[in-house]
Design a protein around this motif. Structure first.
Motif, PDB file in Angstrom:
ATOM      1  N   GLU A  52      36.308  20.624  20.922  1.00  0.00           N
ATOM      2  CA  GLU A  52      37.125  19.641  19.816  1.00  0.00           C
ATOM      3  C   GLU A  52      39.067  20.598  20.697  1.00  0.00           C
ATOM      4  N   ASP A  53      38.572  21.892  20.782  1.00  0.00           N
ATOM      5  CA  ASP A  53      39.764  22.681  21.856  1.00  0.00           C
ATOM      6  C   ASP A  53      40.123  21.638  23.339  1.00  0.00           C
ATOM      7  N   GLU A  64      41.161  22.094  31.299  1.00  0.00           N
ATOM      8  CA  GLU A  64      41.656  21.713  30.189  1.00  0.00           C
ATOM      9  C   GLU A  64      42.155  20.056  30.353  1.00  0.00           C
ATOM     10  N   HIS A  65      41.524  19.902  28.941  1.00  0.00           N
ATOM     11  CA  HIS A  65      42.381  17.928  28.832  1.00  0.00           C
ATOM     12  C   HIS A  65      43.569  17.413  28.471  1.00  0.00           C
ATOM     13  N   PRO A  66      43.973  16.319  27.888  1.00  0.00           N
ATOM     14  CA  PRO A  66      44.805  16.141  26.856  1.00  0.00           C
ATOM     15  C   PRO A  66      44.781  15.581  25.983  1.00  0.00           C
ATOM     16  N   ASP A  82      51.569  18.012  34.904  1.00  0.00           N
ATOM     17  CA  ASP A  82      52.577  17.572  34.011  1.00  0.00           C
ATOM     18  C   ASP A  82      52.842  17.440  32.147  1.00  0.00           C
ATOM     19  N   ILE A  83      51.041  16.162  32.656  1.00  0.00           N
ATOM     20  CA  ILE A  83      50.223  15.738  31.492  1.00  0.00           C
ATOM     21  C   ILE A  83      50.044  17.150  30.390  1.00  0.00           C
ATOM     22  N   ILE A  84      48.895  17.556  30.864  1.00  0.00           N
ATOM     23  CA  ILE A  84      49.214  18.710  29.948  1.00  0.00           C
ATOM     24  C   ILE A  84      50.191  19.763  29.745  1.00  0.00           C
ATOM     25  N   SER A  85      51.161  19.658  30.127  1.00  0.00           N
ATOM     26  CA  SER A  85      51.955  20.296  30.479  1.00  0.00           C
ATOM     27  C   SER A  85      52.690  19.945  28.644  1.00  0.00           C
ATOM     28  N   ALA A  89      35.030  12.587  29.000  1.00  0.00           N
ATOM     29  CA  ALA A  89      35.041  11.794  28.176  1.00  0.00           C
ATOM     30  C   ALA A  89      36.093  12.253  27.038  1.00  0.00           C
ATOM     31  N   CYS A  90      37.290  11.381  26.885  1.00  0.00           N
ATOM     32  CA  CYS A  90      38.534  12.641  26.740  1.00  0.00           C
ATOM     33  C   CYS A  90      38.788  11.281  25.999  1.00  0.00           C
TER      34      CYS A  90
END
Length: 426
Positions: free
Chosen positions: A274-275, A291-293, A337-340, A310-311
Motif C-alpha cells: 500500500e506504500d 516507486e509507483h503512482p 514526471d508522473i511519479i513526481s 499491478a498498480c
C-alpha cells in the motif's frame, strides 16, 4: 520421539539452507538495479492480480471486472500486446491461476475468482467461460490447482472448496475468520493465510500445523524454492518460514500493508505494498525500492527475472535488469514526471497538503501582526515564515515536515492542523 527428531532435523536443514543462501549472495557480484521496461495499458481501473502463464503470456485481473491476457510483441520482445479480454465476472476480479496446455485446452486455461463469489474457468484459445463454479458466499480470495486437476479456492466466507468438473467435492471451514490466500506447493503441501494472522498447513481437511508470528492479516503466500514459504502481511512485514513452521527470516522495510510477495529461482524476493512501492529483497535485505503512482496489489517474477507489477492506477508495468530491455528515455522521462506529480499531490507537510499551500507569491503580501506565521510551497517543500513588523518582511523559520504522532494535535492554520515543532533548522 521420531516426530520431534524429524522436526528438529527439518529445522536444521532449513537453517543450513539460509546459511548457504547468505554465503552465495556474499560471493556474488553486486545486483544490477531494476529499470522500467514496458507499460501495459488497457485496464480501466485498479489492476488487482497477476498470473504468469508459463512462457505463453501474462494474465492480469482488475477492478474493471475483466481478466486480460497479454503476449509478447512478435518483433519488439520487451513489449507486450493485449491478446484477449475475458469478460464474465460481475464485480472486480482478484486471484487467478494458470492451467498449462492439455488435450482439452491446447493453449492452456485460466481460473479466476471475484468479489461476485464466482470461480470461472476460461479457455484461453477461445477466451470464453467453460466452467462456472458457484458456492462461496463471499469474495473469492485465492486459487490453486492440484496435481489431479482439482481447483482449490479460498474465500472471505472462511472456507476452502475443492472443485472437480465444476462441482464442489469438498468444503470446510479453514479459519474462523476470512481466508485471504491459498498456496499449493509442487511437493504437495497446501497452505492458507488468514485475517486471523496465522498460516495453516493442511493434509486433506486436517490442519497439520498452525504458523503463528504475524501481528495482522496474512495476505499472500508464495513458495521460496528449496527453502520454504514466504508470507506477506498487513503488519508491514514479509516472513520466510520452513515447511515445519519455524520462522527463518523477517523482512522489514515497507511502511504500510504488504499485499503480495513472490520469489525467483535466483533467490530474489519481490513484495508489493500500500506504500506504493515494490521492494526487491536479497538475503532478507531490501536492495531496491521501486516507486509507483499508486498502491501495488501484486508483483510477480517472470522466469527471466523481470518483475511484473499491478498498480492501482490501472497500469501493468514490467521491470528488468537487462539493459537490452530498458524502455526508451522518453518513456522513462514521462514516467518519472508522473511519479513526481503524484508525489506532489499526495505529499503532506506538518499535516497540511502540499498542493493546498500558497506559493511564494504570498510573501509579497504584508502580514497583519508581528509574529504571524505563514506556510508557503517552495518546490517540493513547505516552508514556514514569520512576519517581522519592524522590518516589514517575512523571516524564514524553516522547512515544515511530517513527524510521528497525530498532526491534529498541532496548531491550526487556515482551518487545518499542523505542528510547529516539526521544523528543520536552517
Amino acid at each position: 520421539q521420531p516426530t520431534k527428531l524429524c522436526s528438529q532435523l527439518a529445522s536444521c536443514q532449513s537453517r543450513l539452507a539460509v546459511s548457504l543462501l547468505r554465503q552465495s549472495f556474499s560471493l556474488s557480484a553486486p545486483m544490477a538495479e531494476y529499470h522500467l521496461s514496458a507499460q501495459l495499458h488497457g485496464h480501466e481501473d485498479d489492476v488487482r492480480g497477476i498470473c504468469i502463464c508459463g512462457d505463453v503470456g501474462v494474465a492480469t485481473s482488475s477492478r474493471d471486472k475483466t481478466v486480460r491476457f497479454w503476449t509478447q510483441h512478435p518483433e519488439k520482445k520487451r513489449e507486450y500486446v493485449l491478446s484477449k479480454t475475458l469478460v464474465g465476472h460481475s464485480s472486480f476480479v482478484g486471484p487467478m491461476v494458470w492451467a498449462p496446455p492439455s488435450d482439452r485446452f491446447p493453449e492452456g486455461a485460466i481460473v479466476s475468482g471475484g468479489m461476485d463469489t464466482l470461480v470461472l474457468l476460461w479457455n484461453l484459445h477461445t477466451g470464453e467461460v467453460v466452467g462456472t463454479m458457484k458456492g462461496h458466499t463471499s469474495q473469492v480470495t485465492g486459487l490453486a490447482i492440484d496435481d489431479n486437476g482439482d481447483i482449490i479456492s479460498s474465500s472471505m466466507d472462511c472456507t476452502l472448496r475443492r472443485w472437480r468438473d465444476g462441482n464442489a467435492v469438498e468444503v470446510w471451514e479453514a479459519h474462523k475468520v476470512a481466508v485471504q490466500t491459498v498456496l499449493k506447493l509442487p511437493s504437495g503441501e497446501l497452505f492458507t493465510g488468514s485475517s486471523d494472522s496465522t498460516i495453516k498447513l493442511w493434509k486433506g481437511r486436517t490442519c497439520l500445523h498452525t504458523f503463528s508470528g504475524h501481528a495482522d492479516t496474512v495476505r499472500c503466500l508464495a513458495q521460496m524454492p528449496g527453502m520454504g514459504i514466504l508470507s506477506a502481511s498487513h503488519d508491514g512485514t514479509i516472513k520466510l518460514w520452513a515447511l515445519t513452521g519455524q520462522p527463518l527470516l523477517e523482512m522489514i522495510g515497507h511502511t504500510s500493508l504488504v499485499y503480495s510477495v513472490d520469489a525467483h529461482s535466483s533467490g530474489l524476493i519481490a513484495s508489493g505494498s500500500e506504500d506504493r512501492s515494490v521492494k526487491i529483497w536479497k538475503d532478507g535485505i531490501c536492495v531496491q525500492s521501486i516507486e509507483h503512482p499508486g498502491c501495488i496489489w501484486d508483483a510477480k517474477f517472470l522466469d527471466n527475472g523481470d518483475v511484473v507489477t499491478a498498480c492501482s492506477d490501472g497500469v501493468v508495468r514490467i521491470w528488468t535488469t537487462d539493459n537490452n530491455r530498458f524502455c526508451s528515455d522518453e518513456e522513462l522521462a514521462t514516467y518519472t514526471d508522473i511519479i513526481s506529480q503524484y508525489t506532489l499531490t499526495r505529499k503532506t507537510v506538518g499535516g497540511l497538503k502540499l498542493m493546498d499551500l500558497p506559493g511564494v507569491e504570498a510573501l509579497q503580501v504584508q502580514g497583519n501582526n508581528d509574529g504571524q506565521t505563514l506556510i508557503v510551497r517552495e518546490g517540493d517543500n513547505g516552508v514556514a515564515y514569520s512576519w517581522n513588523s519592524k522590518e516589514l518582511k517575512w523571516d524564514k523559520i524553516g522547512e515544515v515536515v511530517d513527524g510521528p504522532g497525530d498532526a491534529a494535535q498541532g496548531q491550526v492554520y487556515d482551518g487545518a492542523h499542523y505542528d510547529f515543532g516539526k521544523l528543520i533548522s536552517l
